[in-house]
Design a protein around this motif. Structure first.
Motif, PDB file in Angstrom:
ATOM      1  N   ASN A 181      11.708   3.083  -9.870  1.00  0.00           N
ATOM      2  CA  ASN A 181      12.479   2.461  -8.918  1.00  0.00           C
ATOM      3  C   ASN A 181      11.197   2.192  -7.851  1.00  0.00           C
ATOM      4  O   ASN A 181      11.224   0.921  -7.432  1.00  0.00           O
ATOM      5  CB  ASN A 181      13.244   3.426  -8.022  1.00  0.00           C
ATOM      6  N   ASP A 182      10.135   2.746  -7.631  1.00  0.00           N
ATOM      7  CA  ASP A 182       9.090   2.357  -6.918  1.00  0.00           C
ATOM      8  C   ASP A 182       8.257   1.110  -7.448  1.00  0.00           C
ATOM      9  O   ASP A 182       7.926   0.261  -6.863  1.00  0.00           O
ATOM     10  CB  ASP A 182       8.083   3.494  -6.489  1.00  0.00           C
ATOM     11  N   SER A 183       8.038   1.228  -8.734  1.00  0.00           N
ATOM     12  CA  SER A 183       7.448   0.245  -9.390  1.00  0.00           C
ATOM     13  C   SER A 183       8.158  -1.047  -9.285  1.00  0.00           C
ATOM     14  O   SER A 183       7.580  -2.186  -9.368  1.00  0.00           O
ATOM     15  CB  SER A 183       6.901   0.787 -10.803  1.00  0.00           C
ATOM     16  N   LYS A 184       9.393  -0.827  -9.651  1.00  0.00           N
ATOM     17  CA  LYS A 184      10.454  -2.462  -9.537  1.00  0.00           C
ATOM     18  C   LYS A 184      10.343  -2.865  -8.042  1.00  0.00           C
ATOM     19  O   LYS A 184      10.151  -3.964  -7.799  1.00  0.00           O
ATOM     20  CB  LYS A 184      11.930  -1.548  -9.834  1.00  0.00           C
ATOM     21  N   ARG A 185      10.421  -1.929  -7.213  1.00  0.00           N
ATOM     22  CA  ARG A 185      10.287  -2.320  -5.677  1.00  0.00           C
ATOM     23  C   ARG A 185       8.857  -3.030  -5.379  1.00  0.00           C
ATOM     24  O   ARG A 185       8.931  -4.065  -4.765  1.00  0.00           O
ATOM     25  CB  ARG A 185      10.468  -1.399  -4.631  1.00  0.00           C
ATOM     26  N   LEU A 186       7.854  -2.532  -5.907  1.00  0.00           N
ATOM     27  CA  LEU A 186       6.356  -3.094  -5.753  1.00  0.00           C
ATOM     28  C   LEU A 186       6.387  -4.438  -6.522  1.00  0.00           C
ATOM     29  O   LEU A 186       5.684  -5.418  -6.002  1.00  0.00           O
ATOM     30  CB  LEU A 186       5.423  -2.005  -6.253  1.00  0.00           C
TER      31      LEU A 186
ATOM     32  N   ASP B 129       0.876  -1.111  -0.057  1.00  0.00           N
ATOM     33  CA  ASP B 129       0.091  -0.039   0.026  1.00  0.00           C
ATOM     34  C   ASP B 129       0.884   1.135   0.061  1.00  0.00           C
ATOM     35  O   ASP B 129       0.558   2.204  -0.665  1.00  0.00           O
ATOM     36  CB  ASP B 129      -1.137   0.097   1.182  1.00  0.00           C
ATOM     37  N   GLY B 130       1.988   1.411   0.833  1.00  0.00           N
ATOM     38  CA  GLY B 130       2.826   2.383   0.833  1.00  0.00           C
ATOM     39  C   GLY B 130       3.462   2.853  -0.489  1.00  0.00           C
ATOM     40  O   GLY B 130       3.661   3.817  -1.061  1.00  0.00           O
ATOM     41  N   LEU B 131       4.039   1.608  -1.201  1.00  0.00           N
ATOM     42  CA  LEU B 131       4.679   1.719  -2.703  1.00  0.00           C
ATOM     43  C   LEU B 131       3.682   2.157  -3.701  1.00  0.00           C
ATOM     44  O   LEU B 131       3.835   3.211  -4.404  1.00  0.00           O
ATOM     45  CB  LEU B 131       5.283   0.412  -2.998  1.00  0.00           C
ATOM     46  N   LYS B 132       2.482   1.868  -3.434  1.00  0.00           N
ATOM     47  CA  LYS B 132       1.328   1.925  -4.574  1.00  0.00           C
ATOM     48  C   LYS B 132       0.917   3.881  -4.455  1.00  0.00           C
ATOM     49  O   LYS B 132       0.636   4.376  -5.300  1.00  0.00           O
ATOM     50  CB  LYS B 132       0.069   1.258  -4.331  1.00  0.00           C
ATOM     51  N   PHE B 133       0.896   4.011  -2.912  1.00  0.00           N
ATOM     52  CA  PHE B 133       0.690   5.434  -2.637  1.00  0.00           C
ATOM     53  C   PHE B 133       1.876   6.296  -3.126  1.00  0.00           C
ATOM     54  O   PHE B 133       1.480   7.425  -3.789  1.00  0.00           O
ATOM     55  CB  PHE B 133       0.557   5.565  -1.256  1.00  0.00           C
ATOM     56  N   ARG B 134       3.145   5.785  -2.871  1.00  0.00           N
ATOM     57  CA  ARG B 134       4.256   6.713  -3.546  1.00  0.00           C
ATOM     58  C   ARG B 134       4.094   6.916  -4.993  1.00  0.00           C
ATOM     59  O   ARG B 134       4.414   7.812  -5.547  1.00  0.00           O
ATOM     60  CB  ARG B 134       5.626   5.904  -3.062  1.00  0.00           C
ATOM     61  N   ILE B 135       3.681   5.735  -5.898  1.00  0.00           N
ATOM     62  CA  ILE B 135       3.501   5.865  -7.059  1.00  0.00           C
ATOM     63  C   ILE B 135       2.300   6.713  -7.690  1.00  0.00           C
ATOM     64  O   ILE B 135       2.690   7.476  -8.518  1.00  0.00           O
ATOM     65  CB  ILE B 135       3.453   4.438  -7.970  1.00  0.00           C
ATOM     66  N   LYS B 136       1.360   6.715  -7.002  1.00  0.00           N
ATOM     67  CA  LYS B 136       0.130   7.485  -7.241  1.00  0.00           C
ATOM     68  C   LYS B 136       0.692   8.923  -6.908  1.00  0.00           C
ATOM     69  O   LYS B 136       0.334   9.946  -7.731  1.00  0.00           O
ATOM     70  CB  LYS B 136      -0.955   7.047  -6.276  1.00  0.00           C
ATOM     71  N   ASP B 137       1.313   9.288  -5.917  1.00  0.00           N
ATOM     72  CA  ASP B 137       1.660  10.689  -5.382  1.00  0.00           C
ATOM     73  C   ASP B 137       2.715  11.140  -6.579  1.00  0.00           C
ATOM     74  O   ASP B 137       2.916  12.484  -7.058  1.00  0.00           O
ATOM     75  CB  ASP B 137       2.526  10.657  -4.159  1.00  0.00           C
ATOM     76  N   GLY B 138       3.627  10.167  -7.063  1.00  0.00           N
ATOM     77  CA  GLY B 138       4.566  10.618  -7.966  1.00  0.00           C
ATOM     78  C   GLY B 138       4.036  10.919  -9.234  1.00  0.00           C
ATOM     79  O   GLY B 138       4.384  11.837  -9.998  1.00  0.00           O
ATOM     80  N   LEU B 139       2.880  10.063  -9.659  1.00  0.00           N
ATOM     81  CA  LEU B 139       2.126  10.258 -11.077  1.00  0.00           C
ATOM     82  C   LEU B 139       1.424  11.712 -10.660  1.00  0.00           C
ATOM     83  O   LEU B 139       1.294  12.406 -11.831  1.00  0.00           O
ATOM     84  CB  LEU B 139       1.221   9.309 -11.194  1.00  0.00           C
ATOM     85  N   GLY B 140       0.856  12.095  -9.585  1.00  0.00           N
ATOM     86  CA  GLY B 140       0.164  13.397  -9.349  1.00  0.00           C
ATOM     87  C   GLY B 140       1.264  14.583  -9.420  1.00  0.00           C
ATOM     88  O   GLY B 140       0.914  15.617 -10.210  1.00  0.00           O
ATOM     89  N   LEU B 141       2.367  14.564  -9.088  1.00  0.00           N
ATOM     90  CA  LEU B 141       3.433  15.358  -8.936  1.00  0.00           C
ATOM     91  C   LEU B 141       3.790  15.741 -10.478  1.00  0.00           C
ATOM     92  O   LEU B 141       3.900  16.776 -10.956  1.00  0.00           O
ATOM     93  CB  LEU B 141       4.836  15.084  -8.173  1.00  0.00           C
ATOM     94  N   ALA B 142       4.065  14.510 -11.014  1.00  0.00           N
ATOM     95  CA  ALA B 142       4.522  14.598 -12.705  1.00  0.00           C
ATOM     96  C   ALA B 142       3.299  15.337 -13.411  1.00  0.00           C
ATOM     97  O   ALA B 142       3.404  16.155 -14.350  1.00  0.00           O
ATOM     98  CB  ALA B 142       4.801  13.180 -13.263  1.00  0.00           C
ATOM     99  N   ARG B 143       1.880  15.069 -13.105  1.00  0.00           N
ATOM    100  CA  ARG B 143       0.847  15.626 -13.856  1.00  0.00           C
ATOM    101  C   ARG B 143       0.849  17.044 -13.556  1.00  0.00           C
ATOM    102  O   ARG B 143       0.840  17.766 -14.551  1.00  0.00           O
ATOM    103  CB  ARG B 143      -0.565  14.787 -13.123  1.00  0.00           C
ATOM    104  N   ARG B 144       0.947  17.462 -12.554  1.00  0.00           N
ATOM    105  CA  ARG B 144       0.971  18.926 -12.163  1.00  0.00           C
ATOM    106  C   ARG B 144       2.196  19.392 -12.713  1.00  0.00           C
ATOM    107  O   ARG B 144       2.113  20.869 -13.070  1.00  0.00           O
ATOM    108  CB  ARG B 144       1.058  19.150 -10.378  1.00  0.00           C
TER     109      ARG B 144
END
Length: 192
Positions: free
Chosen positions: A182-187, A87-102
């Motif tokens: 990196n986060d997706s590879k860890r996940l 759940d933590g890694l999925k959250f980090r990926i979602k957060d990273g996508l949000g940052l990249a989108r903004r």
């Protein structure tokens, strides 16, 4: 004259004893109530205990009581430690996508992503798990070298962009690419 780059610090996995970069491993710390918690941002206080990003390595560490030995005290392992990591890694990926989108660093939709690929301005492809396999292959024809992350459904990806469904997205080459990759590879080490 170029400055020589210092080698990145490496950490040793408590189970395999292999060294790796911190962004490839999972850091754990012991909380004040002696509970082992994953520190995915690597910012929590305390002595870090590092493991390879693998479900098998995590199970071995728990079975062999590696955390207690490393912390030099009796520690408690939460029953949901694996889900905390996932759940933590999925959250980090979602957060990273949000940052990249903004930051305007994401393109979505088959035609737009294909155009970015042809311009050689893509560092990472995000594809929905429930998208058409033929369409996914067609998108990547001639660009097989690009890393692809397939974690979220088209509905989940659509929510990031205020759409009903999105199957294809591309992260422009740059700093967001490294973090998300990196986060997706860890996940991937913790999910099938």
């Amino acid at each position: 004259m170029k400055k020589s780059e210092a080698p990145k610090e490496q950490r040793c996995c408590l189970v395999t004893r292999e060294k790796g970069r911190p962004e490839e491993l999972i850091r754990f710390v012991v909380s004040p109530d002696e509970m082992v918690v994953p520190d995915l941002t690597e910012r929590l206080p305390g002595r870090g205990m590092w493991l390879q990003a693998s479900q098998n390595v995590l199970h071995t560490a728990i079975q062999r009581r590696v955390f207690s030995r490393a912390a030099q005290c009796q520690v408690k392992i939460p029953d949901n430690l694996l889900s905390m990591i996932v759940d933590g890694l999925k959250f980090r990926i979602k957060d990273g996508l949000g940052l990249a989108r903004r930051a305007g660093q994401i393109t979505y939709g088959f035609v737009k992503v294909r155009e970015k690929i042809s311009q050689n301005n893509v560092g990472l492809i995000i594809q929905a798990t429930d998208g058409s396999e033929d369409e996914k292959k067609r998108l990547l024809s001639g660009a097989k070298h690009l890393p692809v992350v397939t974690i979220f459904t088209s509905e989940e990806l659509g929510k990031f962009f205020g759409r009903d469904h999105i199957v294809h997205a591309a992260i422009h080459a740059g700093p967001f690419t490294d973090r998300l990759l990196n986060d997706s590879k860890r996940l991937a080490g913790f999910i099938n």
